[in-house]
Motif scaffolding. Structure first.
Motif, mmCIF file in Angstrom:
data_model
loop_
_atom_site.group_PDB
_atom_site.id
_atom_site.type_symbol
_atom_site.label_atom_id
_atom_site.label_comp_id
_atom_site.label_asym_id
_atom_site.label_seq_id
_atom_site.Cartn_x
_atom_site.Cartn_y
_atom_site.Cartn_z
ATOM 1 N N PRO A 380 2.213 -41.532 44.113
ATOM 2 C CA PRO A 380 2.517 -42.953 44.305
ATOM 3 C C PRO A 380 3.967 -43.111 44.763
ATOM 4 N N THR A 403 -0.279 -43.224 52.372
ATOM 5 C CA THR A 403 -1.623 -42.676 52.558
ATOM 6 C C THR A 403 -2.103 -41.946 51.311
ATOM 7 N N GLN A 406 -6.647 -36.373 49.158
ATOM 8 C CA GLN A 406 -6.599 -35.158 48.333
ATOM 9 C C GLN A 406 -7.011 -33.933 49.149
ATOM 10 N N THR A 407 -6.706 -32.755 48.605
ATOM 11 C CA THR A 407 -7.165 -31.513 49.217
ATOM 12 C C THR A 407 -8.675 -31.590 49.470
ATOM 13 N N ASP A 491 -8.213 -39.666 39.793
ATOM 14 C CA ASP A 491 -7.086 -40.607 39.793
ATOM 15 C C ASP A 491 -7.449 -41.905 39.076
ATOM 16 N N LYS A 512 1.653 -33.995 39.159
ATOM 17 C CA LYS A 512 2.199 -33.883 40.502
ATOM 18 C C LYS A 512 3.709 -33.802 40.383
ATOM 19 N N ARG A 517 0.739 -30.161 43.324
ATOM 20 C CA ARG A 517 -0.297 -30.380 42.330
ATOM 21 C C ARG A 517 -0.365 -29.188 41.393
#
Ligand code: 7RM
Length: 640
Positions: A380, A403, A406-407, A491, A512, A517
């Motif tokens: 964030p 944006t 995620q992986t 999330d 994070k 991560r």
């Protein structure tokens, strides 16, 4: 909850607000037609697919673009040669401040040559190749050369330790490793090749290591080692791209979860590439004259999708930056932007917060007149950092795109579009085309607007991962078990009345740190490698620059005493087991950890104690030994 809204600034973008609303609606109502068009628009297929979308989340049998045939490296390179072979594909900016420009023609040639090198050393379609390289053009060459012959690349971030590298090489059963003698970052040397040698001590399946010469320093040499520049001299430059199926895997990328060792996220070819190209063009409003720079390392998903695949698919000029934001000075980013006339810049909130702290002068002494679109990703962004990016860096003239993705999602999922979305600082705003996010409660029921809950995605999208490599069970269990029929992101978020998503962080045991991560359990396991440690529990605490930092509670075996020396040893252990990114900021030696009577560590309590929010610890009566809590509170107070 009231927030400032910034009106849309950019005109003549691909998508305006009306078009967004219309197209978004259509993408959900008629996904097959919508994604068929996108596939045709963004990708050159050797054979089009017979079926755009097959299956769904209910049976977890999703297949995108079944039967379609294509090649990723052909799409990133060959197809551009007819129209713009001499356009710059890569601008490389080295740690020392030198730059090198590589045209599409030259990149194509180098990729073909290196593909022939891989073939020569026995790499075949479906084989896994590990790439452990710094941010140098050869990293892109290596990825695309794998893609050209249908080998699956597994890029491991250069900041990971030999031990982490070892685990990843073995999990994917890689046959060949590509590295550099050394890396350079912020003026410091990174012993990549030495790490590979350590990692390979027990990886007998790896027969060859290809070594790029990045520095002039001598390194140890093994029988299996091959210099990149020597190998390239004795192969020819013709290499036909392998014709691959849309669902042949393109790459594995390891990422941390809330339990166990890192997961090898497996991405396919067709769907991933369509999603990468489309999001890159529309989220950044990329046009052919733009100079595009994403500062992420290729060791992360952002580097895969938005340094390499997205931009090259769109025929862009992509800047590859080897350095760090504050070396040799905190002006570096802005100087590089001026030097190469960057018009689109994409970076992490943690970098912005670190630079903001150094004062505005470092920014203001540069021009930045080329900038048009500014992006953030990874965590964030707090409104203060957002405002700084907008006013100071972008001088109120650039669109900001926060944006969220995620992986696992392969590409951007929730984001403003530069010409379409009025901006609210701190919100990733609206979903991208074809993406349907919802916020649900613990039972999977959608909550009212404004209410915090778990973020899920209810429909398949083309960029989504195929599975966890070699572990379908864990794939199902992690993402689809809690709420059958929906993808669980991990999330926490809420949606406001105007449909803006506000993503606040993880709802699981993933943290994070500077956008990296990290699973708390990985750090705990690393700490347990030290002989003095009996038990450990790791939580994330807020950090005004890094976003979160790592806070570790450790109990010692009898016979060991806590000391500063021991603290240093524990830090070294984590550095060795994982890498510097996972080092705890704080280590608290505890007499005991709060546990339920069945022996489960109560992390909620530890999180509150670490954050010094101890006024309301809730019901402690279920603890086997409530006493330990007072001791911990005491210890934490002493340290702060
Ligand atoms: C691209 C990437 C994924 C996690 C994700 C979130 C967090 C990423 C944002 C964000 C709030 C954002 N992949 N995250 N972007 N949170 N706003 N714009 O970072 O796999 O490494 O991490 O990152 O928690 O689940 S990742």
């Amino acid at each position: 909850m009231s927030h400032d809204i910034y009106p849309v600034l950019l005109k003549d973008t691909y998508i305006n607000q009306e078009q967004y609303k219309e197209l978004y609606q259509r993408s959900l109502e008629e996904p097959e037609g919508f994604w068929k068009e996108q596939a045709k628009k963004y990708i050159t297929w050797f054979e089009p697919s017979e079926k755009v979308l097959q299956g769904g989340f209910d049976l977890l049998d999703v297949v995108w673009y079944a039967g379609g045939k294509l090649n990723a490296s052909y799409n990133c390179l060959d197809r551009h040669l007819k129209t713009h072979a001499d356009k710059i594909a890569i601008i490389w900016e080295s740690d020392e401040g030198n730059s090198k420009k590589i045209t599409y023609h030259d990149l194509h040639r180098e990729v073909c040559q290196f593909a022939n090198v891989l073939k020569k050393y026995g790499v075949k379609k479906g084989d896994r190749v590990c790439i452990y390289l710094p941010m140098i053009p050869e990293a892109v060459v290596a990825m695309l050369a794998c893609a050209r012959i249908g080998a699956i690349h597994s890029v491991v971030f250069g900041g990971f330790s030999a031990e982490s590298l070892h685990t990843r090489i073995n999990d994917a059963d890689c046959r060949l490793v590509i590295t550099a003698n050394e890396g350079m970052r912020g003026g410091k040397k990174i012993p990549l090749k030495a790490n590979v040698d350590t990692a390979l001590v027990s990886c007998p399946q790896v027969q060859h290591v290809i070594v790029v010469k990045r520095t002039d320093n001598k390194i140890d040499w093994q029988k299996r080692d091959i210099w990149y520049h020597e190998a390239m001299q004795i192969v020819d430059a013709d290499c036909e791209p392998e014709i691959l199926d849309a669902n042949d895997p393109l790459f594995i990328l390891y990422t941390s979860g809330s339990t166990g060792k890192p997961k090898g996220i497996l991405h396919g070819t067709g769907g991933y590439l369509v999603f990468a190209a489309m999001t890159h063009q529309l989220v950044f409003d990329y046009h052919p004259q733009d100079i595009y720079w994403c500062s992420a390392d290729i060791g992360w998903i952002t580097g895969h999708t938005y340094v390499v695949y997205g931009p090259l698919l769109n025929g862009a000029t992509t800047v590859i930056f080897e350095g760090t934001p504050n070396f040799p000075s905190p002006s570096r980013f802005w100087e590089v932007i001026d030097k190469h006339q960057v018009s689109i810049f994409y970076t992490a909130p943690t970098a912005l917060r670190a630079l903001r702290q150094e004062g505005d002068d470092w920014v203001k002494k540069t021009k930045r007149t080329s900038l048009r679109v500014l992006g953030t990703v990874g965590e964030p962004i707090n409104p203060e950092a957002w405002e700084w990016y907008y006013h100071v860096v972008g001088e109120d003239r650039c669109a900001i795109v926060d944006t969220w993705w995620q992986t696992e999602t392969g590409g951007i999922m929730i984001t403003p579009l530069p010409g379409a979305t009025p901006l609210k600082p701190g919100s990733a705003s609206w979903p991208f085309f074809g993406v349907e996010p919802k916020v649900v409660d613990d039972k999977g029921k959608e909550v009212a607007d404004g209410q915090m809950g778990k973020l899920v995605i209810t429909k398949p999208w083309p960029g989504m991962m195929q599975t966890i490599y070699n572990n379908r069970e864990r794939f199902v269990e992690t993402y689809f078990k809690e709420f059958p029929g929906m993808y669980l992101t991990g999330d926490q978020a809420y949606r406001d009345k105007e449909g803006y998503f506000w993503i606040s962080g993880r709802s699981d045991d993933v943290i994070k740190v500077s956008g990296h991560r990290i699973g708390t359990e990985e750090v705990e396991s690393a700490l347990l490698c030290h002989p003095a440690v009996a038990e450990s529990a790791v939580v994330g605490v807020p950090d005004h620059v890094k976003g979160q930092s790592i806070y570790a509670f450790v109990t010692l075996k009898t016979g060991y005493d806590n000391s500063d020396t021991l603290k240093k040893e524990l830090i070294d252990t984590v550095r060795k087991e994982i890498g510097a990114i996972a080092i705890p900021q704080t280590i608290v030696f505890a007499k005991g950890l709060p546990k339920t009577r069945s022996g489960k560590i109560m992390r909620r309590i530890l999180r509150q104690i670490a954050n010094q929010e101890v006024d309301n610890l809730g019901d402690l009566s279920t603890l086997s030994d409530p006493q330990v809590v007072d001791d911990l509170i005491e210890q934490v107070k002493k340290l702060s």
